[in-house]
Design a protein around this motif. Structure first.
Motif, PDB file in Angstrom:
ATOM      1  N   PRO A 209       0.966  -1.127   0.217  1.00  0.00           N
ATOM      2  CA  PRO A 209      -0.132  -0.114   0.072  1.00  0.00           C
ATOM      3  C   PRO A 209       0.876   1.675   0.308  1.00  0.00           C
ATOM      4  N   PRO A 210       0.904   2.195  -0.665  1.00  0.00           N
ATOM      5  CA  PRO A 210       1.489   3.318  -1.056  1.00  0.00           C
ATOM      6  C   PRO A 210       1.303   4.558   0.047  1.00  0.00           C
ATOM      7  N   ASP A 211       0.303   4.218   0.764  1.00  0.00           N
ATOM      8  CA  ASP A 211       0.748   4.525   2.467  1.00  0.00           C
ATOM      9  C   ASP A 211       1.323   4.234   3.165  1.00  0.00           C
ATOM     10  N   LEU A 212       2.162   3.135   3.627  1.00  0.00           N
ATOM     11  CA  LEU A 212       2.970   2.642   4.248  1.00  0.00           C
ATOM     12  C   LEU A 212       4.718   3.559   4.896  1.00  0.00           C
ATOM     13  N   SER A 213       4.448   3.929   6.314  1.00  0.00           N
ATOM     14  CA  SER A 213       5.507   4.392   6.113  1.00  0.00           C
ATOM     15  C   SER A 213       6.684   3.473   5.778  1.00  0.00           C
ATOM     16  N   LEU A 214       8.065   3.927   6.322  1.00  0.00           N
ATOM     17  CA  LEU A 214       9.006   3.578   5.752  1.00  0.00           C
ATOM     18  C   LEU A 214       9.702   2.396   7.211  1.00  0.00           C
ATOM     19  N   ALA A 215       9.286   2.732   7.971  1.00  0.00           N
ATOM     20  CA  ALA A 215       9.575   1.701   9.200  1.00  0.00           C
ATOM     21  C   ALA A 215       8.393   0.401   8.975  1.00  0.00           C
ATOM     22  N   GLN A 216       7.569   0.739   8.141  1.00  0.00           N
ATOM     23  CA  GLN A 216       6.144  -0.558   7.959  1.00  0.00           C
ATOM     24  C   GLN A 216       7.295  -0.798   6.961  1.00  0.00           C
ATOM     25  N   ILE A 217       7.251  -0.229   6.024  1.00  0.00           N
ATOM     26  CA  ILE A 217       8.124  -0.858   4.779  1.00  0.00           C
ATOM     27  C   ILE A 217       9.460  -2.094   4.874  1.00  0.00           C
ATOM     28  N   ALA A 218      10.498  -1.493   6.994  1.00  0.00           N
ATOM     29  CA  ALA A 218      11.482  -2.498   6.845  1.00  0.00           C
ATOM     30  C   ALA A 218      10.868  -3.269   7.796  1.00  0.00           C
ATOM     31  N   ALA A 219       9.941  -3.694   7.979  1.00  0.00           N
ATOM     32  CA  ALA A 219       9.385  -4.734   8.811  1.00  0.00           C
ATOM     33  C   ALA A 219       9.237  -6.228   7.522  1.00  0.00           C
ATOM     34  N   ILE A 220       8.972  -4.997   6.827  1.00  0.00           N
ATOM     35  CA  ILE A 220       7.971  -6.311   5.926  1.00  0.00           C
ATOM     36  C   ILE A 220       9.705  -6.840   5.002  1.00  0.00           C
ATOM     37  N   ARG A 221       9.975  -6.159   4.606  1.00  0.00           N
ATOM     38  CA  ARG A 221      11.822  -6.081   4.043  1.00  0.00           C
ATOM     39  C   ARG A 221      12.449  -7.075   4.890  1.00  0.00           C
ATOM     40  N   ALA A 222      12.233  -6.563   5.871  1.00  0.00           N
ATOM     41  CA  ALA A 222      13.296  -8.371   6.934  1.00  0.00           C
ATOM     42  C   ALA A 222      12.407  -9.918   7.094  1.00  0.00           C
ATOM     43  N   ALA A 223      10.823  -9.899   6.645  1.00  0.00           N
ATOM     44  CA  ALA A 223      10.530 -10.424   6.777  1.00  0.00           C
ATOM     45  C   ALA A 223      10.640 -11.606   5.032  1.00  0.00           C
ATOM     46  N   VAL A 224      10.706 -10.753   4.306  1.00  0.00           N
ATOM     47  CA  VAL A 224      10.691 -11.834   3.262  1.00  0.00           C
ATOM     48  C   VAL A 224      11.758 -11.091   2.611  1.00  0.00           C
ATOM     49  N   ASP A 225      11.779 -11.551   0.969  1.00  0.00           N
ATOM     50  CA  ASP A 225      12.787 -11.695   0.393  1.00  0.00           C
ATOM     51  C   ASP A 225      12.597 -11.283  -0.841  1.00  0.00           C
ATOM     52  N   LEU A 226      11.742 -11.348  -1.676  1.00  0.00           N
ATOM     53  CA  LEU A 226      10.590 -10.584  -2.515  1.00  0.00           C
ATOM     54  C   LEU A 226      11.325  -9.977  -2.754  1.00  0.00           C
ATOM     55  N   PRO A 227      10.971  -9.365  -3.928  1.00  0.00           N
ATOM     56  CA  PRO A 227      11.115  -7.928  -4.822  1.00  0.00           C
ATOM     57  C   PRO A 227       9.672  -7.161  -4.016  1.00  0.00           C
TER      58      PRO A 227
END
Length: 326
Positions: A209-227
């Motif tokens: 979703p385009p309203d996620l904060s960078l901190a929320q995006i970082a948590a998702i990045r930590a959980a998955v390797d997918l682009p």
């Protein structure tokens, strides 16, 4: 008598500890760690131009990309495979293949485009992108198969059941093994738990979703390797956020990431067609200009991020049978 009183909170594992034991972040990552994950070629980022609705739009994207010196790695379409004729599909595929650009087409239909009353109800908007009933599911999967038969190797999906069925068809050889499932922004991937479920179901990339904060995006990045796919400018239908200045930090935190350039103050053209072609083409050109703006912002930031070349590993460049038309 057995003690049936609940344990005191101090005697049990906290939810945040439990999340960590599951392999998920305990919370949003406000420290914004630098992602060490990369595309197969070692790159941090790629550019995507969405809402490229047909061959004329793709021609415009490629012309503007050449004129403005912007590398466009992927184009995506929102109207659906079924909204393109066989001839249009073949031309679309040939243009993308010749340019070494990934072409991702939406597999439709969906609830919001048929007779669903719920999608118009006050709380029903989230249902709009869902596949409504088994007949619609069959139609979506027919869109996937038809796209594959014309050489397309990436489809957009917005429904969990459709993703699971797609993955089973891919495993069974009904669609090519290299066919990718690009998750639509209309299927909200708003936390690390959802991201991991979609990855386990066979998603190839996740559109957040385009309203996620960078901190929320970082948590998702930590959980998955997918682009990760992320709109740094979102259309008005998704909030109209203009976040171009966050591109350097987004790439640092979310790599590997497809940086997507939508348009604010632009009409909704879905489903597109020849009656909207001039508008769709003009919007496509401006999205590439937005990408140029984003590229210059990134260069001025001083952050050194590696960009993929065209045709790099992991890009679902379409396959063309026979010679590419001149």
């Amino acid at each position: 008598m057995e003690d049936r009183l609940p344990r005191r909170s101090s005697d049990r594992m906290s939810i945040r500890d439990g999340l960590e034991r599951m392999g998920l972040p305990a919370g949003d990552l406000h420290e914004l760690p630098t992602s060490e994950k990369r595309f197969p070629d070692g790159a941090h980022y790629r550019f995507e131009i969405p809402s490229t609705e047909g061959p004329r739009c793709l021609e415009a994207v490629l012309e503007e990309a050449d004129r403005l010196d912007v590398v466009v790695h992927r184009v995506s379409q929102g109207s659906g495979v079924f909204m393109l004729t066989d001839a249009e599909l073949d031309e679309f595929v040939a243009l993308a293949a010749a340019a070494n650009v990934e072409l991702s087409l939406f597999a439709r239909p969906n609830a919001g485009w048929d007779a669903s009353a719920t999608t118009w109800a006050p709380a029903g908007g989230a249902f709009a992108a869902s596949v409504r009933g088994q007949d619609q599911l069959a139609a979506v999967l027919e869109d996937v198969v038809r796209a594959a038969e014309h050489g397309v190797r990436s489809v957009l999906l917005a429904d969990v059941g459709a993703l699971d069925a797609f993955s089973r068809l891919r495993a069974g050889g009904v669609v090519p093994a290299d066919m990718q499932a690009k998750m639509s922004v209309m299927l909200p991937t708003a936390n690390a738990g959802t991201a991991r479920v979609l990855a386990e179901l066979g998603a190839s990339t996740l559109n957040l979703p385009p309203d996620l904060s960078l901190a929320q995006i970082a948590a998702i990045r930590a959980a998955v390797d997918l682009p990760i796919d992320f709109y740094v400018e979102a259309p008005d239908t998704l909030g109209g956020f203009v976040r171009l200045h966050e591109i350097p930090e987004l790439i640092r935190v979310a790599a590997p990431v497809y940086v997507k350039f939508g348009l604010r103050n632009a009409p909704d053209i879905y489903p597109s067609g020849t009656h909207l072609e001039q508008t769709a083409v003009a919007l496509s050109r401006e999205r590439v200009r937005r990408a140029r703006l984003g590229l210059e912002l990134l260069e001025r930031s001083g952050y050194e991020a590696r960009r993929s070349e065209l045709g790099a590993g992991g890009l679902a460049v379409p396959a063309v049978a026979g010679p590419v038309p001149a």
